[in-house]
Enzyme design. Structure first.
Site, PDB file in Angstrom:
ATOM      1  CG  LEU A  21      40.086  -7.836  92.233  1.00 23.99           C
ATOM      2  CD1 LEU A  21      39.045  -7.226  91.352  1.00 23.99           C
ATOM      3  CD2 LEU A  21      41.230  -6.965  92.529  1.00 23.99           C
ATOM      4  CG  HIS A 137      36.164  -6.026  93.260  1.00 24.23           C
ATOM      5  ND1 HIS A 137      36.761  -6.553  94.503  1.00 24.23           N
ATOM      6  CD2 HIS A 137      35.549  -7.513  92.754  1.00 24.23           C
ATOM      7  CE1 HIS A 137      36.188  -7.953  94.758  1.00 24.23           C
ATOM      8  NE2 HIS A 137      35.518  -8.256  93.689  1.00 24.23           N
ATOM      9  CD  GLU A 174      28.884  -9.150 100.456  1.00 16.62           C
ATOM     10  OE1 GLU A 174      29.378  -9.916  99.598  1.00 16.62           O
ATOM     11  OE2 GLU A 174      29.459  -7.771 100.605  1.00 16.62           O
ATOM     12  NE  ARG A 214      33.368 -11.361 101.252  1.00 14.32           N
ATOM     13  CZ  ARG A 214      33.864 -11.892 100.146  1.00 14.32           C
ATOM     14  NH1 ARG A 214      32.905 -11.497  99.072  1.00 14.32           N
ATOM     15  NH2 ARG A 214      34.968 -12.222  99.607  1.00 14.32           N
ATOM     16  CG  HIS A 250      28.726 -14.451  99.915  1.00 12.80           C
ATOM     17  ND1 HIS A 250      28.947 -14.515  98.491  1.00 12.80           N
ATOM     18  CD2 HIS A 250      28.660 -13.200 100.435  1.00 12.80           C
ATOM     19  CE1 HIS A 250      29.297 -13.057  98.368  1.00 12.80           C
ATOM     20  NE2 HIS A 250      29.046 -12.462  99.555  1.00 12.80           N
ATOM     21  CG  ASN A 365      37.448 -14.478  89.127  1.00 14.46           C
ATOM     22  OD1 ASN A 365      38.264 -14.631  89.717  1.00 14.46           O
ATOM     23  ND2 ASN A 365      36.852 -13.669  88.249  1.00 14.46           N
ATOM     24  CB  CYS A 371      27.558 -17.420  92.475  1.00 18.78           C
ATOM     25  SG  CYS A 371      28.470 -17.605  93.914  1.00 18.78           S
TER      26      CYS A 371
END
EC number: 3.5.3.23
Length: 448
Positions: A21, A137, A174, A214, A250, A365, A371
């Site tokens: 996604l 999402h 973010e 972002r 990021h 992913n 993260c």
């Protein structure tokens, strides 16, 4: 008074899947449509939490979101019972169902931006939930994120919570993935470092051409205002747009900081020398000695960094003042990255040790060790005010492991997301989890 950096790791949710996604996240897109293993993913994350706890670090856990997000699907026009909503979405708009099932809240570095009490005007720890509006999402996460953080840090004497910024492109936020704090001691005033990809209103700042930037400068500035940060305690820096176009979505994919140290890639930022000088000068004013470790592109390319997630590692301070780097197994598998790490730790410099963890399910992913954790600097009094149910202990680890073994599937494909039974499984599991973590009612199905 003692102070600590507490890592609150995201507990991987029962719908962990490879939906592909996240445009701009190379790992997420390259593994799209593969079958996932939610049980293995959750157990891998828990193993990392326990290992850090066993090493003497303060460790907490942050609960996952309710998925599928049936309410989000209803807002998009699907109606009927919950089962009918899921069945209709699967038939008419499978990508929307996949998005509503995303377990991306596991990457709690994106959950919020956190400023410790030593930096803020009212001497409270401030939290601003990230709107994550660049990706649909993820944009649906912040209401539940706010509920969960509010249940974890409920004492208003010590903690202040802010709603997500306006969900428009100009204020794309973010969270802590683009925020680092430098300090001499966690309980002392420090310098908060905000990294942005573009400016929404000032065209003097260059922007990437392939992938979206972002985080905006304006969002970072708004968070700093909300948290009551002093101008002399903040530094803003722009991420290199060229590395964003190479998959560095990021800042925590290309740099990581802790204490007085910034570990970064040579190509991470624009105007790097100016930025480093500002960090050094501002940290010196509060008694700190800023230091940086630059990884040259000749040793590790940006592609190496993206594929190995070298910089999406945890940089932790040991009691003796040395630094420990927690890296994913992919770093060991990359010949150039591993050679660099061996030379780094043998040189007698700031980073003395590297520990490797298997986080394959998360890595496939697009998320590594950094993260998976939200860092919160707390003094002793504040730590005592945190909901004790979310602080990792050996008994809690045992309870959560048993909970995962009981409720999680060991294989999940896209077609499985259309099974209405999955929603019932997830709600049953999360209802039990809120009791284990002593959170109370934080999920829509518990509140409505």
């Amino acid at each position: 008074m003692k102070s600590y950096e507490v890592n609150f790791d995201g507990l991987v949710g029962p719908t962990h899947n490879y939906g592909g996604l996240s445009y701009g996240n190379v790992a997420s897109q390259s593994n799209s449509q593969q079958s996932s293993n939610p049980k293995e993913a959750a157990l891998q994350g828990l193993a990392k939490m326990k290992a850090l706890m066993d090493m003497g670090f303060q460790q907490g856990v942050l609960a996952p979101q309710e998925r599928p997000d049936v309410a989000a699907l209803r807002r998009l026009g699907f109606s009927g019972t919950d089962a009918q909503v899921i069945e209709r979405a699967a038939k008419e708009a499978m990508p929307l169902l996949v998005a509503s099932c995303s377990a991306s809240s596991m990457w709690v570095a994106n959950a919020a931006t956190v400023s410790p009490s030593a930096d803020t005007a009212d001497s409270r720890v401030h939290f601003t939930a990230a709107n994550l509006n660049c990706k649909y999402h993820r944009s649906i996460e912040h209401p539940t994120t706010s509920h969960v953080l509010g249940a974890m840090f409920a004492n208003q004497q010590h903690f202040a919570h802010h709603a997500a910024l306006p969900a428009v492109a100009q204020f794309g936020d973010e969270g802590a993935a683009n925020h680092t704090r430098f300090c001499r001691e966690y309980g002392e005033a420090g310098v908060e470092f905000f990294v942005f990809g573009r400016s929404a209103f000032d065209n003097r700042f260059p922007a990437p051409q392939k992938y979206p930037a972002r985080q905006t400068l304006e969002a970072s500035q708004a968070v700093a205002r909300l948290h009551g940060l002093r101008d002399e305690g903040v530094v803003y820096a722009q991420q290199n747009p060229n590395v964003i176009d190479q998959g560095v979505f990021h800042n925590d994919v290309i740099a990581v900081g802790n204490g007085e140290v910034l570990f970064y890639h040579e190509d991470a930022f624009l105007e790097t020398d100016k930025m480093l000088a500002e960090l050094q000068g501002k940290l010196a004013k509060v008694g700190g000695n800023f230091q940086s470790v630059c990884v040259p592109r000749s040793a590790v390319t940006v592609d190496d960094a993206v594929r190995s997630y070298l910089f999406n590692s945890q940089l932790l301070s040991r009691a003796d003042g040395s630094m420990l780097l927690i890296v994913p197994q992919e770093c060991q598998a990359n010949e150039r990255v591993w050679a660099y790490l061996q030379s780094l730790t043998s040189s007698g410099g700031l980073i003395r040790e590297v520990k490797v963890f298997d986080l394959k399910q998360s890595m496939q992913n697009g998320g590594g060790p950094a993260c998976l954790r939200l860092r919160v600097a707390l003094n002793e009094t504040e730590l005592a005010a945190v909901n004790p149910g979310v602080i990792m202990t050996a008994p809690l680890y045992g309870s959560l492991t048993a909970w995962v073994e009981k409720h999680y599937r060991d294989r999940l494909s896209e077609t499985d997301l259309a099974d209405p039974q999955l929603l019932l499984e997830c709600r049953t599991a999360l209802d039990e989890l809120t009791q284990i973590l002593k959170l109370g009612a934080v999920y829509p199905f518990q509140i409505n």
